[in-house]
Design a protein around this motif. Sequence first.
Motif, mmCIF file in Angstrom:
data_model
loop_
_atom_site.group_PDB
_atom_site.id
_atom_site.type_symbol
_atom_site.label_atom_id
_atom_site.label_comp_id
_atom_site.label_asym_id
_atom_site.label_seq_id
_atom_site.Cartn_x
_atom_site.Cartn_y
_atom_site.Cartn_z
ATOM 1 N N ALA A 66 26.269 26.922 38.834
ATOM 2 C CA ALA A 66 27.089 27.423 39.939
ATOM 3 C C ALA A 66 27.349 26.326 40.967
ATOM 4 O O ALA A 66 28.463 26.204 41.492
ATOM 5 N N VAL A 70 30.968 25.141 42.313
ATOM 6 C CA VAL A 70 31.321 25.127 43.738
ATOM 7 C C VAL A 70 31.753 23.725 44.155
ATOM 8 O O VAL A 70 32.733 23.554 44.898
ATOM 9 N N TRP A 205 33.855 33.416 37.674
ATOM 10 C CA TRP A 205 33.513 32.082 38.180
ATOM 11 C C TRP A 205 34.609 31.484 39.052
ATOM 12 O O TRP A 205 34.369 30.497 39.753
ATOM 13 N N TYR A 208 33.452 30.806 42.544
ATOM 14 C CA TYR A 208 32.791 29.564 42.935
ATOM 15 C C TYR A 208 33.793 28.516 43.410
ATOM 16 O O TYR A 208 33.550 27.803 44.386
ATOM 17 N N LEU A 301 26.847 36.250 42.354
ATOM 18 C CA LEU A 301 27.840 35.305 42.868
ATOM 19 C C LEU A 301 27.557 34.931 44.320
ATOM 20 O O LEU A 301 27.687 33.762 44.703
ATOM 21 N N SER A 305 26.368 31.132 45.170
ATOM 22 C CA SER A 305 27.298 30.427 46.057
ATOM 23 C C SER A 305 26.584 29.981 47.327
ATOM 24 O O SER A 305 26.805 28.868 47.827
#
Length: 411
Positions: A66, A70, A205, A208, A301, A305
């Motif tokens: 993740a 990001v 996703w 992200y 998520l 994040s």
Amino acid sequence: MTSRNPARAPRKTAAGQVPGRLYGIDAARGIALLGMMATHLLPTFESNAGLTPTWIGLAFSGRAAALFAVLAGVGLALSTGKQRPLAAGELSAARRGVALRALVIAAVGLSLGGLEVNLAVILVHYAVLFLCILPFLGMGLKQLCAWAAGWIVGSPVLAYLLRPWLLAAEPPLQLGHNPGWEDLATPARLVADVFLTGYYPVFQWMSYLLVGLAIGRLVLSKALVPVLLLAGGTVVAIAAKVLGVTAMEDWGGRAALEEVLNAPGYPLDSVLQVNLTGIRQEGSWWWLASAAPHSGTTLDLVHTSAVAAAVIGACLLLGRLAEWIDLDLLLPLRGAGAMTLTLYTAHVWVVSGFYLKPLPAGWTEDGMYFAQAAAAVLVGMAFVLLKWRGPLEWVGHAASQLGRGQLKLPR
């Protein structure tokens, strides 16, 4: 373009840093790379009947990948105007550049998909994320925050509704392996797997990259912003995880899911802590209440994040400290982070060489990880100090420059 006026040229510190450069972003990429390598090479569960999670599984599973995603959004924001997004012709050129770079990443990912290797390769999904984010590159901070919030809340619900239908098809619209060139012959199955039924579902996703774009639209050079990212990310990450655990353990969520699974003795409690991949999340809305790694739920998520935001904030603060004491503290991490595509590709290729084979005499899983991690750090440092791009980074940069109409061909 280099300034000819010494008074206007950027001042370098003794450590070689240029003030204002966000070396913390590259350092965070280095952490993401080393974390993903750890989950690939080191056990995430103990080899016992209860599948007790290891500290590697608890620390890195779901979070490292993740963070990688990001940071892709952060990088795109920084290359498309930072806090002032590009517009009109410049934005169109930037989009073409991102699209061509995504095609390079996709080609590398599809090629790696032909290797026999027991790990999930992220590159094809990563490339598709780059293409899907193109319409958002011209948005400012407020719009991106609104889209990110909506996507984090809405995409898991839609995915929950769509997945059973895709998996009920005959054959199921799920690859069960890393996407490769041969999968282009079955486009419906490939698209369904990449977006919804695969290991890194692009549909959820996208959250992200939207979060990353929003972070990149902040004025990251301001002193207070990294502090807010670190503090706010930490608080939100803890809150999301606590809420998910409470829903599962105190409000009856895990008991309800165990009834749906109807598999006595299955260590669902351990799986919820480390990795929910492989479980068909259907038959109960309680699946959406977990914060399990790789579950793709709203709480997952939000948690991952927020962890990414906190890591980015911490790395930016370390970068500030490095400037203040005139010592490049981040060099080992930012070196690896500056050429993640090349190092990740090399890592997958090396791991494939040991697939279904015993490790060399005297080697352990720990030793294999530390050898590859050390190699990544040393190679990255060497390339940074020599001011070289990684080989695949060079190709991706050339593709981006070609799309922007800025590629300079040798005469």
